[in-house]
Design a protein around this motif. Sequence first.
Motif, PDB file in Angstrom:
ATOM      1  N   LEU A  16     -54.685  -8.991 -35.040  1.00  0.00           N
ATOM      2  CA  LEU A  16     -55.265  -9.640 -36.219  1.00  0.00           C
ATOM      3  C   LEU A  16     -56.779  -9.593 -36.228  1.00  0.00           C
ATOM      4  O   LEU A  16     -57.417  -9.932 -37.232  1.00  0.00           O
ATOM      5  N   ILE A  17     -57.377  -9.190 -35.112  1.00  0.00           N
ATOM      6  CA  ILE A  17     -58.839  -9.151 -35.063  1.00  0.00           C
ATOM      7  C   ILE A  17     -59.329  -8.057 -36.006  1.00  0.00           C
ATOM      8  O   ILE A  17     -58.924  -6.913 -35.872  1.00  0.00           O
ATOM      9  N   PRO A  18     -60.180  -8.422 -36.949  1.00  0.00           N
ATOM     10  CA  PRO A  18     -60.670  -7.426 -37.910  1.00  0.00           C
ATOM     11  C   PRO A  18     -61.551  -6.393 -37.216  1.00  0.00           C
ATOM     12  O   PRO A  18     -62.100  -6.662 -36.148  1.00  0.00           O
ATOM     13  N   PRO A  19     -61.695  -5.220 -37.814  1.00  0.00           N
ATOM     14  CA  PRO A  19     -62.601  -4.204 -37.270  1.00  0.00           C
ATOM     15  C   PRO A  19     -64.024  -4.724 -37.209  1.00  0.00           C
ATOM     16  O   PRO A  19     -64.404  -5.594 -37.993  1.00  0.00           O
ATOM     17  N   CYS A  20     -64.791  -4.177 -36.294  1.00  0.00           N
ATOM     18  CA  CYS A  20     -66.185  -4.595 -36.121  1.00  0.00           C
ATOM     19  C   CYS A  20     -66.292  -6.075 -35.817  1.00  0.00           C
ATOM     20  O   CYS A  20     -67.259  -6.734 -36.199  1.00  0.00           O
ATOM     21  N   ARG A  21     -65.312  -6.613 -35.145  1.00  0.00           N
ATOM     22  CA  ARG A  21     -65.349  -8.007 -34.716  1.00  0.00           C
ATOM     23  C   ARG A  21     -64.849  -8.076 -33.295  1.00  0.00           C
ATOM     24  O   ARG A  21     -64.034  -7.251 -32.876  1.00  0.00           O
ATOM     25  N   VAL A  22     -65.330  -9.070 -32.560  1.00  0.00           N
ATOM     26  CA  VAL A  22     -64.855  -9.280 -31.192  1.00  0.00           C
ATOM     27  C   VAL A  22     -64.580 -10.755 -30.963  1.00  0.00           C
ATOM     28  O   VAL A  22     -65.163 -11.615 -31.619  1.00  0.00           O
ATOM     29  N   THR A  23     -63.690 -11.041 -30.051  1.00  0.00           N
ATOM     30  CA  THR A  23     -63.405 -12.424 -29.687  1.00  0.00           C
ATOM     31  C   THR A  23     -63.196 -12.485 -28.176  1.00  0.00           C
ATOM     32  O   THR A  23     -63.351 -11.486 -27.486  1.00  0.00           O
ATOM     33  N   SER A  24     -62.857 -13.653 -27.676  1.00  0.00           N
ATOM     34  CA  SER A  24     -62.745 -13.817 -26.230  1.00  0.00           C
ATOM     35  C   SER A  24     -61.299 -14.006 -25.799  1.00  0.00           C
ATOM     36  O   SER A  24     -60.435 -14.346 -26.610  1.00  0.00           O
ATOM     37  N   TYR A  25     -61.052 -13.795 -24.533  1.00  0.00           N
ATOM     38  CA  TYR A  25     -59.721 -14.003 -23.956  1.00  0.00           C
ATOM     39  C   TYR A  25     -59.272 -15.435 -24.212  1.00  0.00           C
ATOM     40  O   TYR A  25     -58.148 -15.689 -24.629  1.00  0.00           O
ATOM     41  N   GLY A  26     -60.195 -16.359 -23.965  1.00  0.00           N
ATOM     42  CA  GLY A  26     -59.853 -17.753 -24.127  1.00  0.00           C
ATOM     43  C   GLY A  26     -59.484 -18.108 -25.549  1.00  0.00           C
ATOM     44  O   GLY A  26     -58.607 -18.937 -25.791  1.00  0.00           O
ATOM     45  N   TRP A 107     -71.191 -10.369 -34.115  1.00  0.00           N
ATOM     46  CA  TRP A 107     -69.884  -9.717 -34.140  1.00  0.00           C
ATOM     47  C   TRP A 107     -68.721 -10.637 -33.795  1.00  0.00           C
ATOM     48  O   TRP A 107     -67.581 -10.208 -33.792  1.00  0.00           O
ATOM     49  N   GLY A 108     -69.003 -11.856 -33.477  1.00  0.00           N
ATOM     50  CA  GLY A 108     -67.941 -12.772 -33.024  1.00  0.00           C
ATOM     51  C   GLY A 108     -66.925 -13.116 -34.109  1.00  0.00           C
ATOM     52  O   GLY A 108     -67.253 -13.191 -35.283  1.00  0.00           O
ATOM     53  N   TRP A 109     -65.705 -13.343 -33.685  1.00  0.00           N
ATOM     54  CA  TRP A 109     -64.615 -13.726 -34.596  1.00  0.00           C
ATOM     55  C   TRP A 109     -63.817 -14.834 -33.919  1.00  0.00           C
ATOM     56  O   TRP A 109     -63.089 -14.585 -32.972  1.00  0.00           O
ATOM     57  N   PHE A 110     -64.034 -16.080 -34.371  1.00  0.00           N
ATOM     58  CA  PHE A 110     -63.377 -17.219 -33.733  1.00  0.00           C
ATOM     59  C   PHE A 110     -62.744 -18.149 -34.758  1.00  0.00           C
ATOM     60  O   PHE A 110     -63.190 -19.284 -34.935  1.00  0.00           O
ATOM     61  N   PRO A 111     -61.702 -17.705 -35.449  1.00  0.00           N
ATOM     62  CA  PRO A 111     -61.052 -18.546 -36.453  1.00  0.00           C
ATOM     63  C   PRO A 111     -60.259 -19.663 -35.797  1.00  0.00           C
ATOM     64  O   PRO A 111     -59.873 -19.564 -34.635  1.00  0.00           O
ATOM     65  N   GLN A 112     -60.026 -20.707 -36.540  1.00  0.00           N
ATOM     66  CA  GLN A 112     -59.153 -21.779 -36.061  1.00  0.00           C
ATOM     67  C   GLN A 112     -57.715 -21.304 -36.218  1.00  0.00           C
ATOM     68  O   GLN A 112     -57.424 -20.462 -37.080  1.00  0.00           O
ATOM     69  N   PRO A 113     -56.793 -21.889 -35.427  1.00  0.00           N
ATOM     70  CA  PRO A 113     -55.388 -21.464 -35.441  1.00  0.00           C
ATOM     71  C   PRO A 113     -54.673 -21.520 -36.791  1.00  0.00           C
ATOM     72  O   PRO A 113     -53.534 -21.180 -36.865  1.00  0.00           O
TER      73      PRO A 113
END
Length: 131
Positions: A16-26, A107-113
Motif C-alpha cells: 500500500l505504500i505509494p511510489p516515491c514514499r518510504v515508511t518504517s518497519y515499526g 518522503w515519509g509516509w505514516f498514515p494512521q491505521p
Amino acid sequence: MDSAEFHAAVYETVRLIPPCRVTSYGHIAKLIGMPNHSRHVGQALKFLSPNTNPPVPWHRVIGASGAISSRGPGTQGAQRQAEALTAEGIEVSTGRTGDLRIDFSSWGWFPQPGEITREGGREYEPEEVAS
DNA sequence: TCATTGACAAAGG
DNA sequence: CCCTTTGCCAATG
C-alpha cells in the motif's frame, strides 16, 4: 494470528505504500496492529522472494531513524535498496559514517491505521515496482 | 528444550 | 548528533 498470516499481512501493507514514499518497519507493524513486532517486519521482508506477484515494494521500508538498515558487514543489500529508491526518484543521502539515509519530512509516509485507502493506497502494476 | 540472532524502536546520557 | 541500554519475539541452530 500465526506467523504465516503475519507475513501475509506485512506484504499486503507494504504493497500500500505509494511510489516515491518510504515508511518504517515499526510503522508497518503498527498498521498491522502489532506495534511491538517491528523486528519481524524486517524478517518477513527478508523471506520475501524476488519477483513476487503481486510485487512488494520492500525497498520503501527503512528504519525509524531514516536510515537504510544494514544487512551486515560485507553485504550489499542496503546498497541495492538505495539504488531501487533512487531509481524511483527518491533522494538518498550518505551520512558521515557511510549510512544511507532518507529525509522523512520529504518522503515519509505514516498514515494512521484507518486512513490508508483514502490517502492513496492503491495497487501497483508490476512494472511500477523494481523488486 | 535452551541460547543466540536480528532489514527494530524508544528512551536516556 | 552519537552511543548505550532495554524491551521485544519469531526464527534459527
